[in-house]
Every structure is written in structure tokens, then in C-alpha cells.
Design a protein around this motif. Structure first.
Motif, mmCIF file in Angstrom:
data_model
loop_
_atom_site.group_PDB
_atom_site.id
_atom_site.type_symbol
_atom_site.label_atom_id
_atom_site.label_comp_id
_atom_site.label_asym_id
_atom_site.label_seq_id
_atom_site.Cartn_x
_atom_site.Cartn_y
_atom_site.Cartn_z
ATOM 1 N N MET A 68 0.824 -1.205 0.000
ATOM 2 C CA MET A 68 0.000 0.000 0.000
ATOM 3 C C MET A 68 0.862 1.261 0.000
ATOM 4 S SD MET A 68 -3.064 1.081 -0.106
ATOM 5 C CE MET A 68 -3.731 2.743 -0.011
ATOM 6 N N GLN A 69 1.941 1.242 0.734
ATOM 7 C CA GLN A 69 2.848 2.393 0.767
ATOM 8 C C GLN A 69 3.419 2.667 -0.619
ATOM 9 O OE1 GLN A 69 6.879 1.886 2.284
ATOM 10 N NE2 GLN A 69 6.586 3.653 3.632
ATOM 11 N N ASN A 70 3.836 1.611 -1.319
ATOM 12 C CA ASN A 70 4.384 1.772 -2.665
ATOM 13 C C ASN A 70 3.355 2.415 -3.596
ATOM 14 O OD1 ASN A 70 4.667 0.500 -5.580
ATOM 15 N ND2 ASN A 70 6.712 0.497 -4.686
ATOM 16 N N MET A 378 10.072 -1.515 -6.431
ATOM 17 C CA MET A 378 11.157 -1.027 -5.582
ATOM 18 C C MET A 378 10.824 -1.222 -4.111
ATOM 19 S SD MET A 378 12.933 2.752 -5.555
ATOM 20 C CE MET A 378 14.038 2.474 -6.927
ATOM 21 N N PRO A 379 11.725 -1.811 -3.332
ATOM 22 C CA PRO A 379 11.486 -2.005 -1.902
ATOM 23 C C PRO A 379 11.365 -0.686 -1.144
ATOM 24 C CG PRO A 379 13.230 -3.467 -2.686
ATOM 25 C CD PRO A 379 12.951 -2.483 -3.786
ATOM 26 N N GLU A 380 10.809 -0.796 0.040
ATOM 27 C CA GLU A 380 10.478 0.386 0.855
ATOM 28 C C GLU A 380 11.674 1.276 1.170
ATOM 29 O OE1 GLU A 380 8.761 1.253 5.385
ATOM 30 O OE2 GLU A 380 8.963 -0.796 4.639
ATOM 31 N N VAL A 381 12.767 0.693 1.632
ATOM 32 C CA VAL A 381 13.911 1.502 2.062
ATOM 33 C C VAL A 381 14.492 2.285 0.897
ATOM 34 C CG1 VAL A 381 16.213 1.429 3.106
ATOM 35 C CG2 VAL A 381 14.424 -0.104 3.927
ATOM 36 N N GLN A 382 14.681 1.621 -0.240
ATOM 37 C CA GLN A 382 15.241 2.300 -1.407
ATOM 38 C C GLN A 382 14.312 3.393 -1.927
ATOM 39 O OE1 GLN A 382 15.333 -0.991 -0.725
ATOM 40 N NE2 GLN A 382 16.766 -2.078 -2.060
ATOM 41 N N TYR A 383 13.022 3.103 -1.990
ATOM 42 C CA TYR A 383 12.073 4.088 -2.531
ATOM 43 C C TYR A 383 12.010 5.314 -1.611
ATOM 44 C CZ TYR A 383 8.135 5.213 -5.666
ATOM 45 O OH TYR A 383 7.314 5.776 -6.618
ATOM 46 N N GLN A 449 20.087 0.122 0.029
ATOM 47 C CA GLN A 449 20.271 1.323 -0.739
ATOM 48 C C GLN A 449 19.106 1.547 -1.674
ATOM 49 O OE1 GLN A 449 23.128 0.968 -3.690
ATOM 50 N NE2 GLN A 449 23.186 3.088 -4.271
ATOM 51 N N GLY A 450 18.908 2.741 -2.145
ATOM 52 C CA GLY A 450 17.805 3.014 -3.029
ATOM 53 C C GLY A 450 18.182 3.841 -4.220
ATOM 54 N N ARG A 451 17.402 3.740 -5.270
ATOM 55 C CA ARG A 451 17.625 4.490 -6.491
ATOM 56 C C ARG A 451 16.327 4.518 -7.251
ATOM 57 N NH1 ARG A 451 22.639 2.543 -9.773
ATOM 58 N NH2 ARG A 451 21.474 0.626 -9.988
ATOM 59 N N THR A 452 16.244 5.304 -8.278
ATOM 60 C CA THR A 452 14.979 5.403 -9.002
ATOM 61 C C THR A 452 14.618 4.098 -9.678
ATOM 62 O OG1 THR A 452 16.230 7.258 -9.846
ATOM 63 C CG2 THR A 452 13.871 7.296 -10.178
ATOM 64 N N THR A 453 13.346 3.746 -9.631
ATOM 65 C CA THR A 453 12.861 2.551 -10.312
ATOM 66 C C THR A 453 11.457 2.793 -10.796
ATOM 67 O OG1 THR A 453 12.642 1.826 -8.094
ATOM 68 C CG2 THR A 453 14.016 0.519 -9.476
ATOM 69 N N LYS A 454 10.933 1.873 -11.566
ATOM 70 C CA LYS A 454 9.587 2.127 -12.041
ATOM 71 C C LYS A 454 8.615 1.027 -11.766
ATOM 72 C CE LYS A 454 7.210 4.677 -15.044
ATOM 73 N NZ LYS A 454 6.814 5.274 -16.142
ATOM 74 N N LEU A 455 7.354 1.268 -12.025
ATOM 75 C CA LEU A 455 6.299 0.371 -11.596
ATOM 76 C C LEU A 455 6.057 -0.793 -12.517
ATOM 77 C CD1 LEU A 455 3.695 3.172 -11.778
ATOM 78 C CD2 LEU A 455 5.688 3.142 -10.351
#
Length: 469
Positions: A68-70, A378-383, A449-455
Motif C-alpha cells: 500500500m505504501q508503494n 522497488m522495496p520500501e527503504v530504497q524508494y 540502498q535506493g535508487r529510481t525505479t519504475k512500476l
């Protein structure tokens, strides 16, 4: 050619163009229309109620809340909204399990439209932070399956679980007071976790019926929608109507799931023991599960069933488009090549799976489409880190242009040192909730770590499987 014929030709061309450009969206709308359901908009239309964009989602533990957060993160980015994010001393949660305060919010993420990171709910502080028209939402899960997940996930952090011989859930439930210490660190994972997250007293005796009723009534007053994880898609249908969102706004893929080997089956008798030990959570679930079905009944079972069907169909199309025409396979963190897509691992005994995108995704995909597919998985921490970076850039660019009177009351210069009251907490929170936001590859006991990703969409599976985290 007469004017009438010219007009008819123009109408025909316009209709064909509309069908080509909005074909999928139009089919959703028409199918719902035949049932007398409210329209499934995918584009603004004159006279329709605008989307509601001020939303506070209380992210509870082990309830499909990461999925839901994503969804909310992506909605915020798509609509250029601001998401309240934690100060770096809190990592990716609002210094949970401390009671939420607006001082935990990073000043570069003010004023917010959406808040959706883990916190212990504090109504007064939330109302201080959020706009007056904010709609409050949360999600619950059946207590027995949720407690099994908590016991497995936090077994290496929660002392009440660690001291149980052989990590036996049966042994803990046989004599819970032998292992449970109400005031010790991380005890909120071992009893009435939902009640604690909602700001309640997790250790209030089950015999205190007056407290339980008053607490339920307060949650009912504050939250316009309490979703139920076992009926995630049906809950999303209610969410869509409550917020006047489009079908596209509620597409998702399941995140933060365990492998089957990390789950344990509950032997006969255990579910009733779990519900007795977590009696306040059981009351919450029973009350709001019944409430959910009353709301679904009011909307109309036919409409709900049709929207769920359309939602799952749309998700399957999206997922296949992101994964080269086939449904994706779940992978362990070690198998995921893109480190920005590796989910955090709570311990060596629990395997959290995720997804990896095809190597050739860029072929025939616009950068915008690639971004969508990445962010979806994308996982929570990275996003969270990605959002903080992008919102900080936007804040810095606009800060000099903004008159002082337009600043949010909570906006202050960013601290360069950690506040004293947080120093005592640093390093004490389990997993990615502790330490700093390092950019190194995640390890079992540290943040990722996080970086841009898409759905990317998800497959149409039963909602019970979504909640088996």
C-alpha cells in the motif's frame, strides 16, 4: 460535401482516435457502467469530483502495508505531491516505536500531502502536520496469521521471542508471560501490535471492556477507511471511491513477502491462543472486518466484483508489459542483480523475496515507462531514499523563491547533528529502522540502498496470499 457529412466524418474520426488512445480505459468504464457502477476514470473530465490528494495512511506491521505504501508513493510522484518522510536520524520510519511527533519529519518534505511511513499514531501531532481535509486510512490483518509473521520476522530482535527455546511459537503461546516483558525493547511486536501502532495500550487487560470499546470508537472516528489485508483488492475499490481516484491509481504488485520455507503452518488450537493473547487486536479486526463488508454491500456486490476483476486484469497487463510478456518470478535477494531492487533481509532464518526486471527492458520502452516498472517493484527503504532525494532537490530549488509567510509552520533549518532524544534510540531499532542511511549494499542487519525505479503490475492472485508476509 455537405456540412452534415463533414460533421459526421469528423465525429467518426474522433471516435476511432478515442478508441485507439483510450481503448483499455474505455472498456473499464463501459463494463462498470453496465452494472450501474460509478465511472472508472483514467483521465480528468469536466464536472467530475477531483481526486483527493491529502491522505494519511497509518502503515501497520505485517499487514501488506508495504504494498500500500508503494502505491501511495507512486501516486504522489505521478501527481507532483509531497510525501512526509522521516529525518535521517529515524531512517525510513518515523522513529518507531516512539510516539509520532512532527519533529520526526524531514523539513524538506513539508508541507506534506501524504504520509505513509511506519509510526506510532499520535492524532494531535498528525493533525498539526497534515491539512485539515486529510483523509485517514489504515490496514489490519487477521491476528493469527499476522502474529505468526511477526514471530518469524522479528525473532532475532524482539527479546520476548528470542528467549523462547528453539524459537518455538507453540512454547511462547503455552506460557507467554514467562517470556514476555511489557516494558522491554521491541515488546510491541509480541503483543497487540495493531493496537500499539494505532496509539493504544497494548497491555490493557482483556477484561477492561470499557477501554476496548472506547478505543474502537476512537479509531472509527479518526479513520475513514480501515482496509483488511485478506480482502486487499476489495479494500482498494472502497479506497478508489473514497478518494475519487482512477483505476490506474490503485494498480500494485505484492511486496515484502516471505518464501514458503520461511512460513510455518499453525497447528490446531494455535489461532485461538493467538487471538486470546492479542485480544485487543482481535477486537479491532472483528469490528473493522464487519465494517468493511457493510461498506462493500452499500457500494453493491456486483460493482465491487466487477471492479476487482478489472483491477486484476489491468495489473496483469501492466506486469506482462514490464516483464517481457510473462508474469515475473519471485527471486531471493541474492538472485536479484539490481541492488536497488533487493529487499532487506531481517535475519538468516527469514527470506524476503522480490523482483528483478529484464535486462532488455529499455528496448522499445520510453524512460518514463522504465521508471514506472522500476518503481512498482522497488522495496520500501530504497524508494524512501529516492523520494527524499527528489523532494530535497525540489525544496532547495524553490526555497529561495518562496516568501517567508508561505513556509509551513514546522519548516526549520535542517539539523546537521542528531537530536539528543534520538541519539539514545539510534542503533536500537530492528533492521533498517536503525543506523544511518548508508548507500552501501544492504546486509541482513542493515538498511538497503535506493535508487529510481519504475512500476510494474501484479498477477491476479487471491488476497490471502498477499498477506502471507
Amino acid at each position: 460535401m455537405s456540412q452534415k457529412k463533414i460533421f459526421l466524418v469528423f465525429v467518426a474520426i474522433s471516435t476511432v482516435s478515442l478508441l485507439l488512445h483510450h481503448g483499455g480505459h474505455l472498456s473499464w468504464t463501459m463494463e462498470a457502467f453496465h452494472l450501474g457502477c460509478p465511472a472508472l476514470r483514467s483521465h480528468p473530465a469536466p464536472g467530475l469530483k477531483p481526486k483527493h490528494t491529502n491522505v494519511a495512511f497509518l502503515k501497520t506491521h505485517k499487514t501488506a502495508s508495504t504494498t500500500m505504501q508503494n502505491l501511495l508513493f507512486r501516486f504522489a510522484e505521478c501527481n507532483n505531491l509531497t510525501v512526509a518522510l522521516p529525518v535521517q536520524a529515524c531512517s525510513h520510519q518515523f522513529c518507531y516505536p516512539r510516539s509520532f511527533t512532527s519533529h520526526f519529519v524531514h523539513p524538506h518534505t513539508l508541507p506534506p500531502n501524504i504520509v505513509t511511513s511506519h509510526m506510532r499514531f499520535n492524532k494531535a501531532e498528525m493533525q498539526r502536520l497534515m491539512p485539515n481535509d486529510t483523509i485517514y486510512i489504515t490496514i489490519l490483518r487477521e491476528p493469527a496469521s499476522m502474529f505468526e509473521s511477526l514471530f518469524s520476522y522479528y525473532n532475532q530482535y524482539c527479546q520476548s521471542f528470542k528467549r523462547v527455546p528453539n524459537g518455538s511459537l507453540e512454547a511462547f503461546l503455552e506460557e507467554p508471560w514467562r517470556y514476555y516483558r511489557p516494558d522491554e525493547k521491541d515488546s510491541m511486536y509480541a503483543r497487540n501490535t495493531l493496537t500499539f501502532d494505532l496509539g493504544g495500550d497494548k497491555d490493557r487487560p482483556a477484561t477492561d471492556v470499557a477501554y476496548a470499546r472506547g478505543f474502537l470508537a476512537e479509531v472509527d472516528r479518526v479513520f475513514s477507511l480501515v482496509m483488511i489485508a485478506e480482502y486487499f483488492d476489495e479494500s482498494l475499490v472502497l479506497l478508489r471511491h473514497l478518494l475519487s481516484w482512477d483505476l490506474d491509481d490503485i494498480l500494485y504488485v505484492k511486496l515484502n513477502m516471505r518464501t514458503p520455507s520461511s512460513k510455518r503452518s499453525l497447528t490446531p488450537g494455535l489461532p485461538s491462543k493467538i487471538r486470546a493473547w492479542n485480544s485487543l487486536d482481535a477486537r479491532l479486526y472483528n469490528h473493522f472486518n464487519a465494517s468493511l463488508w457493510r461498506q462493500l454491500s452499500a457500494l453493491g456486490p456486483g460493482c465491487v466484483a466487477r471492479e476487482v476483476k478489472l483491477l486484476r486484469r489491468a495489473q496483469e497487463r501492466l506486469m506482462k508489459s514490464c516483464f517481457g510478456g510473462r508474469m515475473p518470478l519471485l527471486r531471493s535477494a541474492a538472485q536479484i542483480k539490481n541492488k536497488d531492487l533487493r529487499p532487506w533481509q531481517p535475519s538468516g532464518k527469514v527470506d524476503i523475496v522480490g523482483y528483478d526486471l529484464p535486462v532488455n527492458l529499455s528496448r522499445g520502452f520510453s524512460s518514463q515507462a522504465q521508471e514506472l516498472c522500476l518503481k512498482l517493484i522497488m522495496p520500501e527503504v530504497q524508494y524512501t531514499r529516492v523520494l527524499l532525494r527528489t523532494q530535497s532537490l525540489r525544496y532547495r530549488r524553490g526555497y529561495q523563491l518562496r516568501p517567508a509567510q508561505q513556509l509551513h509552520p514546522l519548516q526549520q533549518p535542517v539539523r546537521t547533528a542528531m537530536p539528543r532524544h534520538l541519539q539514545a534510540q539510534r542503533g536500537k531499532l530492528p533492521g533498517p529502522a536503525s543506523g544511518t542511511w548508508s548507500t552501501s549494499t544492504p546486509k541482513p542487519a542493515a538498511g538497503t540502498q535506493g535508487r529510481t525505479t519504475k512500476l510494474g503490475p501484479k498477477s491476479s492472485q487471491t488476497q490471502a496470499s498477499l498477506t502471507q508476509k
